[in-house]
Design a protein around this motif. Structure first.
Motif, short mmCIF file in Angstrom:
data_model
loop_
_atom_site.label_atom_id
_atom_site.label_comp_id
_atom_site.label_asym_id
_atom_site.label_seq_id
_atom_site.Cartn_x
_atom_site.Cartn_y
_atom_site.Cartn_z
N HIS A 199 0.65 -1.16 -0.06
CA HIS A 199 -0.10 -0.01 -0.07
C HIS A 199 0.84 1.20 -0.08
N THR A 200 0.50 2.20 -0.78
CA THR A 200 1.05 3.41 -0.99
C THR A 200 -0.18 4.29 -0.48
N ILE A 201 0.09 5.04 0.37
CA ILE A 201 -1.19 6.14 1.24
C ILE A 201 -0.83 7.65 0.96
N ILE A 202 -1.78 8.19 0.73
CA ILE A 202 -1.64 9.66 0.60
C ILE A 202 -2.78 10.27 1.49
N LEU A 203 -2.68 10.89 2.46
CA LEU A 203 -3.58 11.25 3.46
C LEU A 203 -3.82 12.82 3.66
N ILE A 204 -5.09 13.19 3.85
CA ILE A 204 -5.39 14.61 3.89
C ILE A 204 -5.87 14.51 5.29
N GLU A 205 -5.27 15.35 6.25
CA GLU A 205 -5.97 15.25 7.74
C GLU A 205 -5.46 16.52 8.41
N HIS A 206 -6.47 17.01 9.06
CA HIS A 206 -6.28 18.22 10.04
C HIS A 206 -5.48 18.03 11.19
N LYS A 207 -5.60 16.90 11.71
CA LYS A 207 -5.20 16.49 13.31
C LYS A 207 -3.51 16.10 13.11
N MET A 208 -2.76 17.14 13.22
CA MET A 208 -1.68 17.18 13.25
C MET A 208 -0.75 16.03 14.07
N ASP A 209 -1.18 15.79 15.32
CA ASP A 209 -0.54 14.77 15.92
C ASP A 209 -0.76 13.40 15.18
N MET A 210 -1.86 13.14 14.52
CA MET A 210 -2.15 12.01 13.63
C MET A 210 -1.21 11.82 12.71
N VAL A 211 -0.81 13.12 11.85
CA VAL A 211 -0.37 13.19 10.75
C VAL A 211 1.22 13.13 10.86
N LEU A 212 1.69 13.82 12.13
CA LEU A 212 3.14 13.31 12.52
C LEU A 212 3.22 11.82 12.96
N HIS A 213 2.30 11.38 13.38
CA HIS A 213 2.65 9.84 13.86
C HIS A 213 2.95 8.96 12.64
N LEU A 214 1.97 9.33 11.72
CA LEU A 214 1.83 8.22 10.58
C LEU A 214 2.80 8.56 9.51
N SER A 215 3.17 9.68 9.33
CA SER A 215 3.71 10.12 7.77
C SER A 215 5.21 9.80 7.70
N ASP A 216 5.49 9.35 6.48
CA ASP A 216 6.85 9.36 6.40
C ASP A 216 7.37 10.63 5.60
N GLU A 217 6.60 11.25 4.73
CA GLU A 217 6.86 12.58 4.18
C GLU A 217 5.63 13.33 4.51
N LEU A 218 5.76 14.79 4.42
CA LEU A 218 4.49 15.79 4.24
C LEU A 218 4.76 16.66 2.98
N ILE A 219 3.81 16.91 2.51
CA ILE A 219 3.70 17.79 1.46
C ILE A 219 2.87 18.93 1.79
N VAL A 220 3.46 20.39 1.79
CA VAL A 220 2.77 21.36 2.23
C VAL A 220 2.32 22.34 1.24
N LEU A 221 0.97 22.48 1.09
CA LEU A 221 0.31 23.57 -0.08
C LEU A 221 -0.01 24.48 0.46
N PHE A 222 0.15 25.75 -0.28
CA PHE A 222 -0.18 27.25 0.25
C PHE A 222 -0.59 27.99 -0.93
N ASN A 223 -1.91 28.54 -0.95
CA ASN A 223 -2.31 29.24 -2.19
C ASN A 223 -2.08 28.40 -3.49
N GLY A 224 -2.43 27.11 -3.61
CA GLY A 224 -2.48 26.27 -4.63
C GLY A 224 -1.05 25.78 -5.05
N GLU A 225 0.00 26.15 -4.43
CA GLU A 225 1.32 25.71 -4.69
C GLU A 225 1.92 25.03 -3.72
N LEU A 226 3.02 24.10 -4.28
CA LEU A 226 3.86 23.48 -3.35
C LEU A 226 4.83 24.32 -2.66
N LEU A 227 4.53 24.35 -1.18
CA LEU A 227 5.33 25.17 -0.37
C LEU A 227 6.68 24.49 0.17
N ALA A 228 6.30 23.12 0.57
CA ALA A 228 7.56 22.27 1.12
C ALA A 228 7.21 20.97 0.91
#
Length: 254
Positions: A199-228
């Motif tokens: 399984h390869t998983i892409i998650l959208i989630e607002h609960k940051m503790d959950m995101v930090l616990h699960l993720s190998d990487e983060l993609i940050v979007l801002f104003n429709g662009e890749l921020l980081a």
């Protein structure tokens, strides 16, 4: 590392509004990637483009090296892209077991056979029961879907998604609308799915503790662009990311 999904200059405009602009990302096979960003950053729109609900104004989407930009939703699902939604999508008058069995049946060759083989039917039930075990619903297989708690409905939807045998799972806010008490159970389900290297998983989630616990990487979007893009701890220390979330700048580019 093998790239499973890639976007090239992916852009979409609604009227005069540029929702995503020249988005270039690569999703490695077998990784757990979370997409974060403030409201209006374009996260759900990106999922709509990846799953085929919307077509881009410009750019390309590649899955396993194949250009799928113009493929419809059903074709992408057959290739191995599965998506869950913020709102549950189940058959309320059927039991949990039958909901999953129907999803299992949809992948079989005898889908439209008016007189299905009884052995095949039993095999589908067995497969459905194994999927209910994965989402910890094995004790509720005979409960009508409409009578499940909201959290259990989310788990049922995930089981139905897994029945389609997706290689890429797009999980759109799986904890949306559920009670605080039910969040840990959803987290355990996702952790169990993550443990399968297929399984390869892409998650959208607002609960940051959950995101930090699960993720190998983060993609940050801002104003429709890749921020980081990068490992969670590195991303959360990024001043541009902190500024985007705190509203310190009106527009930031990576």
């Amino acid at each position: 590392m093998e790239t499973l999904l890639e976007t090239r200059n992916l852009s979409i405009t609604f009227g005069e509004h540029q929702i995503l602009q020249d988005l270039n990302i690569k999703i490695p096979k077998g990784k757990f990637i979370s997409i974060i960003g403030p409201n209006g950053a374009g996260k759900t729109t990106l999922f709509n483009l990846l799953s085929g609900q919307n077509k881009p104004t410009k750019g390309e989407i590649l899955f396993k090296g194949k250009n799928i930009t113009k493929l419809p939703i059903a074709s992408r699902a057959r290739l191995g892209i599965g998506r869950s939604f913020q709102l549950t999508n189940i058959f309320p008058e059927l039991t949990a077991l039958e909901n999953v069995r129907i999803s299992v049946q949809s992948t079989k060759k005898d889908l439209y056979n008016m007189f299905p083989n009884i052995r095949n039917y039993r095999g589908q039930l067995d497969e459905a029961r194994k999927l209910l075990e994965i989402v910890f619903l094995q004790e509720k297989e005979e409960v009508l879907a409409k009578n499940l708690s909201h959290g259990d409905k989310r788990k049922l939807e995930i089981a139905m998604l897994l029945a389609l045998k997706p290689q890429l799972l797009l999980l759109d806010e799986p904890t949306a609308g559920i009670s605080i008490e039910e969040v840990p159970a959803i987290l355990e389900v996702i952790k169990k799915i993550k443990s399968n290297p297929k399984h390869t998983i892409i998650l959208i989630e607002h609960k940051m503790d959950m995101v930090l616990h699960l993720s190998d990487e983060l993609i940050v979007l801002f104003n429709g662009e890749l921020l980081a893009k990068g490992e969670p701890q590195m991303i959360m220390k990024d001043e541009r990311v902190q500024s985007a979330y705190l509203g310190g700048k009106s527009h930031v580019k990576s």
